[in-house]
Design an enzyme around this catalytic site. Structure first.
Site, mmCIF file in Angstrom:
data_model
loop_
_atom_site.group_PDB
_atom_site.id
_atom_site.type_symbol
_atom_site.label_atom_id
_atom_site.label_comp_id
_atom_site.label_asym_id
_atom_site.label_seq_id
_atom_site.Cartn_x
_atom_site.Cartn_y
_atom_site.Cartn_z
ATOM 1 N N VAL A 27 0.815 -1.345 0.108
ATOM 2 C CA VAL A 27 -0.179 -0.027 0.510
ATOM 3 C C VAL A 27 1.093 1.074 -0.014
ATOM 4 O O VAL A 27 0.584 1.704 -0.772
ATOM 5 C CB VAL A 27 -1.272 -0.171 0.927
ATOM 6 C CG1 VAL A 27 -1.728 1.395 1.276
ATOM 7 C CG2 VAL A 27 -2.142 -1.539 0.907
ATOM 8 N N ASP A 131 4.360 -23.155 5.864
ATOM 9 C CA ASP A 131 4.599 -24.156 5.070
ATOM 10 C C ASP A 131 6.037 -24.022 3.760
ATOM 11 O O ASP A 131 6.966 -24.922 4.032
ATOM 12 C CB ASP A 131 3.750 -24.998 3.849
ATOM 13 C CG ASP A 131 2.654 -25.570 4.481
ATOM 14 O OD1 ASP A 131 2.064 -24.948 6.344
ATOM 15 O OD2 ASP A 131 1.323 -25.305 3.939
HETATM 16 O O1 F6P Z 1 -1.229 -24.293 3.939
HETATM 17 C C1 F6P Z 1 -0.920 -23.793 5.607
HETATM 18 C C2 F6P Z 1 -1.713 -24.706 6.636
HETATM 19 O O2 F6P Z 1 -1.582 -23.969 7.889
HETATM 20 C C3 F6P Z 1 -0.380 -26.486 6.732
HETATM 21 O O3 F6P Z 1 0.124 -26.298 7.701
HETATM 22 C C4 F6P Z 1 -2.176 -26.672 6.686
HETATM 23 O O4 F6P Z 1 -2.487 -28.296 6.484
HETATM 24 C C5 F6P Z 1 -3.364 -26.242 6.840
HETATM 25 O O5 F6P Z 1 -2.805 -24.886 6.534
HETATM 26 C C6 F6P Z 1 -4.574 -26.260 7.418
HETATM 27 O O6 F6P Z 1 -5.330 -25.380 6.952
HETATM 28 P P1 F6P Z 1 -6.514 -24.887 7.904
HETATM 29 O O7 F6P Z 1 -6.301 -23.772 8.710
HETATM 30 O O8 F6P Z 1 -8.042 -24.622 6.787
HETATM 31 O O9 F6P Z 1 -7.563 -26.568 8.522
#
Ligand code: F6P
Length: 322
Positions: A27, A131
């Site tokens: 921004v 991740d």
């Molecule tokens: O991609 C990030 C992450 O935290 C992963 O490590 C995990 O598998 C997923 O998202 C969990 O997603 P949600 O919060 O939608 O269950």
């Protein structure tokens, strides 16, 4: 080259600490570059449902140190449909948005890649995901913070594991990647790590545990990446095979929150500026990255391919140092 007067910024997928710092940089750097910015709320769904608001310098005050995202985020199945994308494009025209900055992980980049090409909208991705699983990108925003958060919890578990002479199986996030698990296993001095990228044999591990136990090594911390299974199941199996008390711990969403580390913030601020700069240079369908200290770009089509990590060297070091 299309003239860019107004950009839209959104966060999509799982939140990651440092997303707010990236929004702030996009921004403020855009305004400095004489471009208007609108914020799209709740990820791609906000583009479909016309949840779009003008942002100014002060809209992003006081957020640099906050986890999560002030723009909110979501996973959006509707954006995978032609109808959803058509509605999103109508809102792009309605708000005179010339380009998009998409802050998110591989799922968000896949959506940006498809949508950008189909509707000829310049899109630049800023990699943000705990991740760290985006191909061609050294480190994603939020990954360092999540690793430090998990490590702090593992250090606490170590105290009780040692004192009560127990085995702990600690499940960390990472979707189908073992990156977080490897990092925390190494930095936390953990005895074993199970990741999707490497086969393992639970019987051999139990054999090591029992042998160690006979030599007086009583407490173990075994890190498992969520991609290999559930901590509950693995702890139960280890207990059955060794007869030793084994406790499961799931760190879960704790890893996604909290104040971003200095590294996550600096990465976010640097990539926020880079995203605007690349859009102004006429780039599109790219993700910005800080690779080996240099700001660079990766094609979105390549960024969404599976990322390979140096599992063997990592694993070897963990085993040698245990
Ligand atoms: O991609 C990030 C992450 O935290 C992963 O490590 C995990 O598998 C997923 O998202 C969990 O997603 P949600 O919060 O939608 O269950």
């Amino acid at each position: 080259m299309a003239v860019i007067k107004r950009i839209g910024v959104l966060t999509a997928g799982g939140d990651a600490p440092g997303m707010n710092a990236a929004i702030r940089a996009v921004v403020r750097y855009a305004i400095y570059s004489k471009i208007e910015v609108v914020g799209i709320l709740r990820g791609w769904g906000g583009l479909i449902n016309d949840e779009i608001k003008q942002l100014d310098h002060r809209s992003v005050s006081g957020i640099i140190n906050q986890g999560g995202t002030v723009l909110k985020t979501a996973r959006c199945a509707e954006f995978k449909t032609d109808e959803g994308q058509k509605r999103a494009f109508e809102n792009i025209k309605k708000h005179a948005i010339d380009a998009l900055v998409v802050i998110g992980g591989d799922g968000s980049f896949r959506a940006a890649h498809e949508f950008g090409i189909k509707y000829q909208i310049p899109c630049i991705g800023i990699p943000a995901s705990i991740d760290n699983d985006i191909n061609g990108i050294d480190t994603t925003i939020g990954s360092d913070t999540a690793i430090n958060t998990a490590l702090s919890a593992i250090d606490n578990i170590r105290d009780t594991a040692t004192s009560m002479e127990r085995i702990f199986v600690v499940e960390v996030m990472g979707k189908s990647s073992g990156y977080i698990a490897l990092q925390v296993a190494l930095a936390g001095g953990c005895e074993e790590v199970l990741i999707p990228e490497r086969d393992f044999n639970l019987e051999d591990i139990c054999h090591d545990i029992v042998n160690g136990n006979l030599r007086g090594k009583i407490s173990w911390i075994i890190i498992i990446a969520e991609g290999v299974g559930k901590a509950d199941d693995i702890a139960r199996k280890i207990n059955e095979m060794t007869g030793l008390e084994t406790r499961p711990v799931v760190l879960g969403h704790i890893q996604r929150g909290g104040r971003p580390t200095a590294f996550s913030r600096r990465l976010a601020l640097t990539l926020g500026q880079a995203a605007v700069d690349y859009l102004l240079k006429g780039e599109s369908d790219k993700a910005v990255s800080l690779n080996c200290g240099d700001i660079t770009t990766v094609d979105l089509g390549s960024a969404i391919q599976r990322k390979k990590i140096d599992v063997d060297n990592f694993y070897r070091l963990i085993r040698i140092l245990t």
